[in-house]
Scaffold this motif. Structure first.
Motif, PDB file in Angstrom:
ATOM      1  N   SER A 196      -4.862 -17.640 -36.750  1.00  0.00           N
ATOM      2  CA  SER A 196      -3.669 -17.092 -37.417  1.00  0.00           C
ATOM      3  C   SER A 196      -3.102 -15.901 -36.648  1.00  0.00           C
ATOM      4  N   ARG A 197      -3.909 -15.312 -35.744  1.00  0.00           N
ATOM      5  CA  ARG A 197      -3.422 -14.181 -34.940  1.00  0.00           C
ATOM      6  C   ARG A 197      -3.020 -14.606 -33.537  1.00  0.00           C
ATOM      7  N   ASN A 198      -2.870 -15.911 -33.340  1.00  0.00           N
ATOM      8  CA  ASN A 198      -2.494 -16.433 -32.017  1.00  0.00           C
ATOM      9  C   ASN A 198      -3.542 -16.114 -30.941  1.00  0.00           C
ATOM     10  N   ILE A 199      -4.806 -16.128 -31.376  1.00  0.00           N
ATOM     11  CA  ILE A 199      -5.903 -15.974 -30.417  1.00  0.00           C
ATOM     12  C   ILE A 199      -6.585 -17.339 -30.324  1.00  0.00           C
ATOM     13  N   LEU A 200      -6.573 -17.906 -29.134  1.00  0.00           N
ATOM     14  CA  LEU A 200      -7.104 -19.249 -28.930  1.00  0.00           C
ATOM     15  C   LEU A 200      -8.458 -19.153 -28.235  1.00  0.00           C
ATOM     16  N   CYS A 201      -9.376 -20.008 -28.660  1.00  0.00           N
ATOM     17  CA  CYS A 201     -10.720 -19.972 -28.081  1.00  0.00           C
ATOM     18  C   CYS A 201     -11.150 -21.379 -27.702  1.00  0.00           C
ATOM     19  N   ASN A 202     -11.452 -21.583 -26.442  1.00  0.00           N
ATOM     20  CA  ASN A 202     -11.862 -22.896 -25.954  1.00  0.00           C
ATOM     21  C   ASN A 202     -13.092 -22.783 -25.056  1.00  0.00           C
ATOM     22  N   VAL A 203     -13.662 -23.940 -24.788  1.00  0.00           N
ATOM     23  CA  VAL A 203     -14.875 -24.011 -23.969  1.00  0.00           C
ATOM     24  C   VAL A 203     -14.607 -24.873 -22.740  1.00  0.00           C
ATOM     25  N   VAL A 204     -15.103 -24.419 -21.593  1.00  0.00           N
ATOM     26  CA  VAL A 204     -15.131 -25.277 -20.411  1.00  0.00           C
ATOM     27  C   VAL A 204     -16.600 -25.574 -20.127  1.00  0.00           C
ATOM     28  N   ALA A 205     -16.916 -26.857 -20.033  1.00  0.00           N
ATOM     29  CA  ALA A 205     -18.303 -27.279 -19.830  1.00  0.00           C
ATOM     30  C   ALA A 205     -18.444 -27.919 -18.450  1.00  0.00           C
ATOM     31  N   PRO A 206     -18.839 -27.138 -17.440  1.00  0.00           N
ATOM     32  CA  PRO A 206     -18.989 -27.719 -16.103  1.00  0.00           C
ATOM     33  C   PRO A 206     -20.197 -28.659 -16.023  1.00  0.00           C
ATOM     34  N   GLY A 207     -20.092 -29.616 -15.100  1.00  0.00           N
ATOM     35  CA  GLY A 207     -21.254 -30.450 -14.771  1.00  0.00           C
ATOM     36  C   GLY A 207     -22.022 -29.734 -13.676  1.00  0.00           C
ATOM     37  N   PHE A 208     -22.316 -30.435 -12.583  1.00  0.00           N
ATOM     38  CA  PHE A 208     -23.027 -29.775 -11.485  1.00  0.00           C
ATOM     39  C   PHE A 208     -22.025 -29.251 -10.457  1.00  0.00           C
ATOM     40  N   ILE A 209     -22.037 -27.946 -10.289  1.00  0.00           N
ATOM     41  CA  ILE A 209     -21.063 -27.271  -9.438  1.00  0.00           C
ATOM     42  C   ILE A 209     -21.830 -26.563  -8.320  1.00  0.00           C
ATOM     43  N   ARG A 210     -21.294 -26.634  -7.095  1.00  0.00           N
ATOM     44  CA  ARG A 210     -21.970 -25.987  -5.951  1.00  0.00           C
ATOM     45  C   ARG A 210     -21.893 -24.468  -6.035  1.00  0.00           C
ATOM     46  N   THR A 211     -22.988 -23.822  -6.394  1.00  0.00           N
ATOM     47  CA  THR A 211     -23.077 -22.352  -6.418  1.00  0.00           C
ATOM     48  C   THR A 211     -24.529 -21.994  -6.093  1.00  0.00           C
ATOM     49  N   ASP A 212     -24.838 -20.687  -6.134  1.00  0.00           N
ATOM     50  CA  ASP A 212     -26.227 -20.257  -5.923  1.00  0.00           C
ATOM     51  C   ASP A 212     -27.175 -20.980  -6.884  1.00  0.00           C
ATOM     52  N   MET A 213     -26.644 -21.274  -8.114  1.00  0.00           N
ATOM     53  CA  MET A 213     -27.483 -21.910  -9.134  1.00  0.00           C
ATOM     54  C   MET A 213     -27.934 -23.307  -8.693  1.00  0.00           C
ATOM     55  N   THR A 214     -27.058 -24.045  -8.007  1.00  0.00           N
ATOM     56  CA  THR A 214     -27.394 -25.418  -7.604  1.00  0.00           C
ATOM     57  C   THR A 214     -27.843 -25.497  -6.138  1.00  0.00           C
ATOM     58  N   ASP A 215     -27.590 -24.444  -5.350  1.00  0.00           N
ATOM     59  CA  ASP A 215     -28.000 -24.457  -3.935  1.00  0.00           C
ATOM     60  C   ASP A 215     -29.523 -24.507  -3.795  1.00  0.00           C
ATOM     61  N   ALA A 216     -30.207 -24.151  -4.869  1.00  0.00           N
ATOM     62  CA  ALA A 216     -31.673 -24.182  -4.840  1.00  0.00           C
ATOM     63  C   ALA A 216     -32.198 -25.619  -4.820  1.00  0.00           C
ATOM     64  N   MET A 217     -31.319 -26.608  -5.100  1.00  0.00           N
ATOM     65  CA  MET A 217     -31.768 -28.011  -5.149  1.00  0.00           C
ATOM     66  C   MET A 217     -31.926 -28.589  -3.741  1.00  0.00           C
ATOM     67  N   SER A 218     -32.878 -29.533  -3.577  1.00  0.00           N
ATOM     68  CA  SER A 218     -33.082 -30.181  -2.275  1.00  0.00           C
ATOM     69  C   SER A 218     -31.930 -31.167  -2.017  1.00  0.00           C
ATOM     70  N   PRO A 219     -31.647 -31.487  -0.720  1.00  0.00           N
ATOM     71  CA  PRO A 219     -30.590 -32.468  -0.417  1.00  0.00           C
ATOM     72  C   PRO A 219     -30.854 -33.811  -1.102  1.00  0.00           C
ATOM     73  N   GLU A 220     -32.141 -34.192  -1.204  1.00  0.00           N
ATOM     74  CA  GLU A 220     -32.475 -35.467  -1.868  1.00  0.00           C
ATOM     75  C   GLU A 220     -32.066 -35.411  -3.342  1.00  0.00           C
ATOM     76  N   ALA A 221     -32.334 -34.272  -3.960  1.00  0.00           N
ATOM     77  CA  ALA A 221     -31.994 -34.122  -5.384  1.00  0.00           C
ATOM     78  C   ALA A 221     -30.480 -34.182  -5.574  1.00  0.00           C
ATOM     79  N   VAL A 222     -29.733 -33.588  -4.617  1.00  0.00           N
ATOM     80  CA  VAL A 222     -28.265 -33.603  -4.715  1.00  0.00           C
ATOM     81  C   VAL A 222     -27.750 -35.034  -4.570  1.00  0.00           C
ATOM     82  N   THR A 223     -28.343 -35.798  -3.616  1.00  0.00           N
ATOM     83  CA  THR A 223     -27.925 -37.200  -3.425  1.00  0.00           C
ATOM     84  C   THR A 223     -28.220 -38.014  -4.679  1.00  0.00           C
ATOM     85  N   ALA A 224     -29.400 -37.810  -5.247  1.00  0.00           N
ATOM     86  CA  ALA A 224     -29.780 -38.573  -6.454  1.00  0.00           C
ATOM     87  C   ALA A 224     -28.846 -38.221  -7.595  1.00  0.00           C
ATOM     88  N   LEU A 225     -28.513 -36.957  -7.686  1.00  0.00           N
ATOM     89  CA  LEU A 225     -27.636 -36.499  -8.764  1.00  0.00           C
ATOM     90  C   LEU A 225     -26.226 -37.073  -8.604  1.00  0.00           C
TER      91      LEU A 225
END
Ligand code: NDP
Length: 244
Positions: free
Chosen positions: A172-201
């Motif tokens: 009612s105050r024109n404040i909108l709230c939404n969610v963005v749900a990423p899948g697997f994105i290349r960052t420090d968080m996923t760089d820890a994965m092995s190349p084999e794991a990335v291919t399988a994924l």
């Protein structure tokens, strides 16, 4: 028409690297002034300097008083806070049987409680100005669950419930709230994965690749803009079609 955020002030938590940094960069490119935040002030200031219309702030998002102080500092520095992106997040994975209480608490405090406190603090100014955008970064894991990530999945599913409730409370105050749900994105968080794991994924992703932080940032910029004026309480998966 390109997305125009000129005149808006945005805060992106966890924007010293990865997805948060890409979001901050995109919002600046669309004309917003942006608060870059992370635990280390020097790092946040370096990123802010690189982005241009931005300033760096230090905040340990898992500490409630740090979060309220951050919101206050951003409002004092820029004069308002119009767009809040709750992006900072961590993982502390383990199978349920071995998951320690402190790993549960650390993930829930960092990923979920921080968003609750940030929204509660930021909503006052947004309500006065009758304009606000809150975008919470969840994960596919919050929708479908994952072995070894009970704490992380619970925090991200919690963000979805929090967002829908906030959307209903503040619409009612024109404040909108939404969610963005990423899948697997290349960052420090996923760089820890092995190349084999990335291919399988990648084999399980219809678009057959990991996403980039920019893939997520574009959706956040759209949701932050007036072009998304009739959208609230929704979850947008940015996952190459993983969950459908
Ligand atoms: P990164 O690990 O690359 O970056 C995390 C960011 O959060 C950093 O800027 C870090 O800043 C900040 N951060 C971490 N803990 C704290 C804290 N206690 N207080 C303040 N800031 C903190 O993560 P991603 O970019 O990969 O992820 C960003 C968001 O996207 C997270 O919420 C994550 O759960 C979500 N996500 C990521 C996916 C992926 O595949 N990468 C998939 C789905 C969701 P600093 O270290 O400087 O404090």
């Amino acid at each position: 028409m390109r997305i125009d955020l000129s005149g808006r002030v945005a805060l992106v938590t966890g924007s010293t690297r990865g997805i948060g940094r890409a979001i901050a960069m995109e919002l600046v490119a669309c004309g917003a002034r942006v608060a870059v935040a992370g635990r280390d002030l020097a790092k946040a200031e370096v990123v802010a300097e690189e982005l241009g219309e931005a300033r760096g702030f230090a905040c340990d998002i898992s500490v409630p008083s740090d979060v309220t102080t951050l919101i206050q500092n951003v409002e004092d520095a820029f004069g308002s806070l119009d767009i809040l992106v709750n992006n900072a997040g961590i993982t502390k994975d383990n199978l349920m049987l071995r998951m320690k209480d402190e790993d549960w608490d650390a993930v829930l405090d960092t990923n979920l409680r921080s968003a609750f406190i940030a929204i509660r603090s930021a909503q006052r100014g947004m309500m006065k100005r009758r304009w606000g955008r809150i975008i919470n970064i969840a994960s596919v894991v919050g929708i479908i669950g994952n072995k070894g990530q009970a704490n992380y999945a619970a925090s991200k599913a919690g963000l979805i419930g929090l967002s829908k409730s906030v959307a209903k409370e503040l619409s009612s105050r024109n404040i909108l709230c939404n969610v963005v749900a990423p899948g697997f994105i290349r960052t420090d968080m996923t760089d820890a994965m092995s190349p084999e794991a990335v291919t399988a994924l990648s084999a399980q992703i219809p678009l057959a690749r990991l996403g980039s932080p920019e893939d997520v940032a574009g959706v956040v910029a759209f949701l932050a803009s007036d072009r998304a004026a009739y959208i609230t309480g929704q979850v947008f998966s940015v996952d190459g079609g993983m969950v459908m």
